[in-house]
Design a protein around this motif. Structure first.
Motif, PDB file in Angstrom:
ATOM      1  N   ILE A 134     -14.300 -17.235   6.328  1.00  0.00           N
ATOM      2  CA  ILE A 134     -14.404 -15.768   6.364  1.00  0.00           C
ATOM      3  C   ILE A 134     -13.104 -15.164   6.892  1.00  0.00           C
ATOM      4  O   ILE A 134     -12.575 -14.180   6.356  1.00  0.00           O
ATOM      5  N   GLY A 135     -12.565 -15.766   7.968  1.00  0.00           N
ATOM      6  CA  GLY A 135     -11.305 -15.280   8.518  1.00  0.00           C
ATOM      7  C   GLY A 135     -10.166 -15.377   7.519  1.00  0.00           C
ATOM      8  O   GLY A 135      -9.373 -14.448   7.371  1.00  0.00           O
ATOM      9  N   VAL A 136     -10.081 -16.497   6.819  1.00  0.00           N
ATOM     10  CA  VAL A 136      -9.041 -16.675   5.802  1.00  0.00           C
ATOM     11  C   VAL A 136      -9.204 -15.651   4.683  1.00  0.00           C
ATOM     12  O   VAL A 136      -8.216 -15.070   4.197  1.00  0.00           O
ATOM     13  N   ALA A 137     -10.464 -15.409   4.267  1.00  0.00           N
ATOM     14  CA  ALA A 137     -10.715 -14.440   3.199  1.00  0.00           C
ATOM     15  C   ALA A 137     -10.301 -13.035   3.616  1.00  0.00           C
ATOM     16  O   ALA A 137      -9.698 -12.287   2.829  1.00  0.00           O
ATOM     17  N   LEU A 138     -10.604 -12.659   4.869  1.00  0.00           N
ATOM     18  CA  LEU A 138     -10.242 -11.320   5.345  1.00  0.00           C
ATOM     19  C   LEU A 138      -8.728 -11.168   5.437  1.00  0.00           C
ATOM     20  O   LEU A 138      -8.177 -10.119   5.076  1.00  0.00           O
ATOM     21  N   ILE A 139      -8.051 -12.202   5.920  1.00  0.00           N
ATOM     22  CA  ILE A 139      -6.587 -12.156   5.993  1.00  0.00           C
ATOM     23  C   ILE A 139      -6.000 -12.047   4.590  1.00  0.00           C
ATOM     24  O   ILE A 139      -5.057 -11.279   4.339  1.00  0.00           O
ATOM     25  N   GLY A 140      -6.568 -12.807   3.664  1.00  0.00           N
ATOM     26  CA  GLY A 140      -6.098 -12.742   2.279  1.00  0.00           C
ATOM     27  C   GLY A 140      -6.307 -11.369   1.668  1.00  0.00           C
ATOM     28  O   GLY A 140      -5.426 -10.841   0.975  1.00  0.00           O
TER      29      GLY A 140
ATOM     30  N   GLY B 190      -2.224  -5.948  14.436  1.00  0.00           N
ATOM     31  CA  GLY B 190      -1.977  -7.125  13.621  1.00  0.00           C
ATOM     32  C   GLY B 190      -1.462  -6.809  12.231  1.00  0.00           C
ATOM     33  O   GLY B 190      -0.629  -7.541  11.678  1.00  0.00           O
ATOM     34  N   MET B 191      -1.948  -5.701  11.651  1.00  0.00           N
ATOM     35  CA  MET B 191      -1.566  -5.349  10.285  1.00  0.00           C
ATOM     36  C   MET B 191      -0.238  -4.605  10.211  1.00  0.00           C
ATOM     37  O   MET B 191       0.453  -4.653   9.196  1.00  0.00           O
ATOM     38  N   THR B 192       0.126  -3.902  11.270  1.00  0.00           N
ATOM     39  CA  THR B 192       1.322  -3.061  11.224  1.00  0.00           C
ATOM     40  C   THR B 192       2.600  -3.857  10.941  1.00  0.00           C
ATOM     41  O   THR B 192       3.392  -3.458  10.070  1.00  0.00           O
ATOM     42  N   PRO B 193       2.849  -4.984  11.606  1.00  0.00           N
ATOM     43  CA  PRO B 193       4.054  -5.748  11.265  1.00  0.00           C
ATOM     44  C   PRO B 193       4.059  -6.236   9.820  1.00  0.00           C
ATOM     45  O   PRO B 193       5.126  -6.345   9.199  1.00  0.00           O
ATOM     46  N   ALA B 194       2.864  -6.532   9.272  1.00  0.00           N
ATOM     47  CA  ALA B 194       2.792  -6.965   7.873  1.00  0.00           C
ATOM     48  C   ALA B 194       3.212  -5.841   6.938  1.00  0.00           C
ATOM     49  O   ALA B 194       3.950  -6.051   5.968  1.00  0.00           O
ATOM     50  N   VAL B 195       2.746  -4.624   7.225  1.00  0.00           N
ATOM     51  CA  VAL B 195       3.143  -3.466   6.420  1.00  0.00           C
ATOM     52  C   VAL B 195       4.642  -3.229   6.541  1.00  0.00           C
ATOM     53  O   VAL B 195       5.335  -2.974   5.550  1.00  0.00           O
TER      54      VAL B 195
ATOM     55  N   ALA C   4      -6.548  -8.513   3.306  1.00  0.00           N
ATOM     56  CA  ALA C   4      -5.594  -7.595   3.936  1.00  0.00           C
ATOM     57  C   ALA C   4      -4.213  -7.748   3.317  1.00  0.00           C
ATOM     58  O   ALA C   4      -3.520  -6.761   3.056  1.00  0.00           O
ATOM     59  N   GLY C   5      -3.819  -8.997   3.059  1.00  0.00           N
ATOM     60  CA  GLY C   5      -2.520  -9.233   2.437  1.00  0.00           C
ATOM     61  C   GLY C   5      -2.426  -8.628   1.050  1.00  0.00           C
ATOM     62  O   GLY C   5      -1.403  -8.030   0.685  1.00  0.00           O
ATOM     63  N   VAL C   6      -3.494  -8.758   0.279  1.00  0.00           N
ATOM     64  CA  VAL C   6      -3.513  -8.181  -1.072  1.00  0.00           C
ATOM     65  C   VAL C   6      -3.396  -6.659  -1.001  1.00  0.00           C
ATOM     66  O   VAL C   6      -2.638  -6.043  -1.768  1.00  0.00           O
ATOM     67  N   LEU C   7      -4.129  -6.034  -0.080  1.00  0.00           N
ATOM     68  CA  LEU C   7      -4.090  -4.580   0.041  1.00  0.00           C
ATOM     69  C   LEU C   7      -2.720  -4.093   0.514  1.00  0.00           C
ATOM     70  O   LEU C   7      -2.244  -3.043   0.073  1.00  0.00           O
ATOM     71  N   VAL C   8      -2.099  -4.851   1.415  1.00  0.00           N
ATOM     72  CA  VAL C   8      -0.757  -4.478   1.867  1.00  0.00           C
ATOM     73  C   VAL C   8       0.221  -4.528   0.699  1.00  0.00           C
ATOM     74  O   VAL C   8       1.032  -3.620   0.500  1.00  0.00           O
ATOM     75  N   LEU C   9       0.150  -5.584  -0.092  1.00  0.00           N
ATOM     76  CA  LEU C   9       1.021  -5.686  -1.263  1.00  0.00           C
ATOM     77  C   LEU C   9       0.699  -4.599  -2.283  1.00  0.00           C
ATOM     78  O   LEU C   9       1.604  -3.998  -2.870  1.00  0.00           O
ATOM     79  N   LEU C  10      -0.585  -4.344  -2.499  1.00  0.00           N
ATOM     80  CA  LEU C  10      -1.009  -3.384  -3.517  1.00  0.00           C
ATOM     81  C   LEU C  10      -0.454  -1.989  -3.245  1.00  0.00           C
ATOM     82  O   LEU C  10       0.133  -1.346  -4.120  1.00  0.00           O
ATOM     83  N   PHE C  11      -0.618  -1.531  -2.006  1.00  0.00           N
ATOM     84  CA  PHE C  11      -0.221  -0.165  -1.690  1.00  0.00           C
ATOM     85  C   PHE C  11       1.260  -0.030  -1.359  1.00  0.00           C
ATOM     86  O   PHE C  11       1.723   1.057  -1.022  1.00  0.00           O
ATOM     87  N   SER C  12       1.992  -1.127  -1.460  1.00  0.00           N
ATOM     88  CA  SER C  12       3.445  -1.004  -1.308  1.00  0.00           C
ATOM     89  C   SER C  12       4.051  -0.268  -2.501  1.00  0.00           C
ATOM     90  O   SER C  12       5.148   0.297  -2.407  1.00  0.00           O
ATOM     91  N   THR C  13       3.337  -0.259  -3.622  1.00  0.00           N
ATOM     92  CA  THR C  13       3.815   0.453  -4.823  1.00  0.00           C
ATOM     93  C   THR C  13       2.763   1.407  -5.386  1.00  0.00           C
ATOM     94  O   THR C  13       3.105   2.444  -5.936  1.00  0.00           O
ATOM     95  N   LEU C  14       1.487   1.057  -5.237  1.00  0.00           N
ATOM     96  CA  LEU C  14       0.404   1.895  -5.763  1.00  0.00           C
ATOM     97  C   LEU C  14      -0.024   2.898  -4.708  1.00  0.00           C
ATOM     98  O   LEU C  14      -0.222   2.542  -3.540  1.00  0.00           O
TER      99      LEU C  14
END
Length: 256
Positions: A47-53, A159-164, A55-65
């Motif tokens: 579950i933790g891996v899925a949530l991290i994944g 946790g998410m801010t450095p990824a963004v 979050a990663g997809v959403l960070v990548l997605l909204f970098s352009t969308l």
């Protein structure tokens, strides 16, 4: 007379057999509990891996969308029935609006990696009376999380801010911020705030108008850019000075 035959077993093997039977009947199953615990741990890990994944997809997605909406917008739409929101690209926003927002909310925006540790230490020293959230943190909260104060949400945000910050450009972070921030009840983004308050497009905002819009950002429901209180006027004047300083010392290089 024949002696009755004693059919019970009394030897060592019999005693071991009876002891084993008693143990099997009365002891718990530690091996079974351990197996169940390992299964729960594996499920939690997946579950933790899925949530991290995710979050990663959403960070990548909204970098352009462009995010079509946010959790807070959805809650306000449910409460009010309708909200006003139009997306405006950075190229169609007056540069002074970007500088004013940075001066008002995060003067070191171009200098940090998402978390302003100096501002956090200052806020802690003041007993929490001063805010320490950067524009990057506010974007993460507005786009991905929910409003309100809780340690769990703040931990996710931190946790998410450095990824963004690692994936998005500073210009993109500021563009999203200006397009999802609330400027009045049910009015989201600079594309609707500029005509709502001043009857102009975001590209045509004057220095004073931009400073007043930035001044109401911390309390959009309690402050007005069109009918500013004395406090908002003083705050806007300070923001104008800060925006000029940011431009003069080059702290707008990352988004200009």
């Amino acid at each position: 007379m024949a002696k009755p035959v004693n059919t019970s077993k009394t030897g060592p093997a019999a005693r071991r057999s009876r002891k084993g039977a008693r143990g099997r009947g009365t002891s718990s199953d530690p091996a079974g509990r351990g197996s169940a615990a390992r299964r729960v741990l594996r499920v939690a890990l997946w579950i933790g891996v899925a949530l991290i994944g995710l979050a990663g997809v959403l960070v990548l997605l909204f970098s352009t969308l462009n995010p079509p909406t946010t959790p807070y917008m959805m809650s306000e739409r449910a409460r009010l029935g309708e909200i006003a929101h139009d997306w405006v690209p950075m190229e169609e926003i007056a540069p002074v609006m970007a500088r004013a927002a940075v001066a008002a909310e995060d003067a070191n925006f171009c200098l940090h990696w998402g978390l302003d540790l100096k501002a956090i230490r200052t806020a802690m020293a003041s007993g929490g009376n001063r805010g320490a959230s950067t524009i990057s943190q506010q974007v993460v909260k507005n786009v991905y999380l929910w409003q309100g104060r809780s340690w769990f949400r703040k931990a996710l945000e931190a946790g998410m801010t450095p990824a963004v910050e690692a994936v998005w450009t500073k210009r993109r972070i500021l563009e999203v911020y200006l397009n999802v921030a609330e400027f009045d009840e049910g009015v989201f983004g600079i594309g609707r705030a500029a005509p709502h308050y001043f009857g102009v497009a975001a590209a045509d905002l004057t220095d004073v108008q931009a400073a007043r819009l930035a001044a109401i950002l911390p309390d959009p429901k309690g402050r007005s850019a069109a009918n500013p209180s004395d406090f908002v006027r003083r705050r806007a004047a300070a923001i104008l000075d800060g925006a000029a300083t940011i431009r003069r010392d080059g702290r707008d290089d990352c988004f200009e």
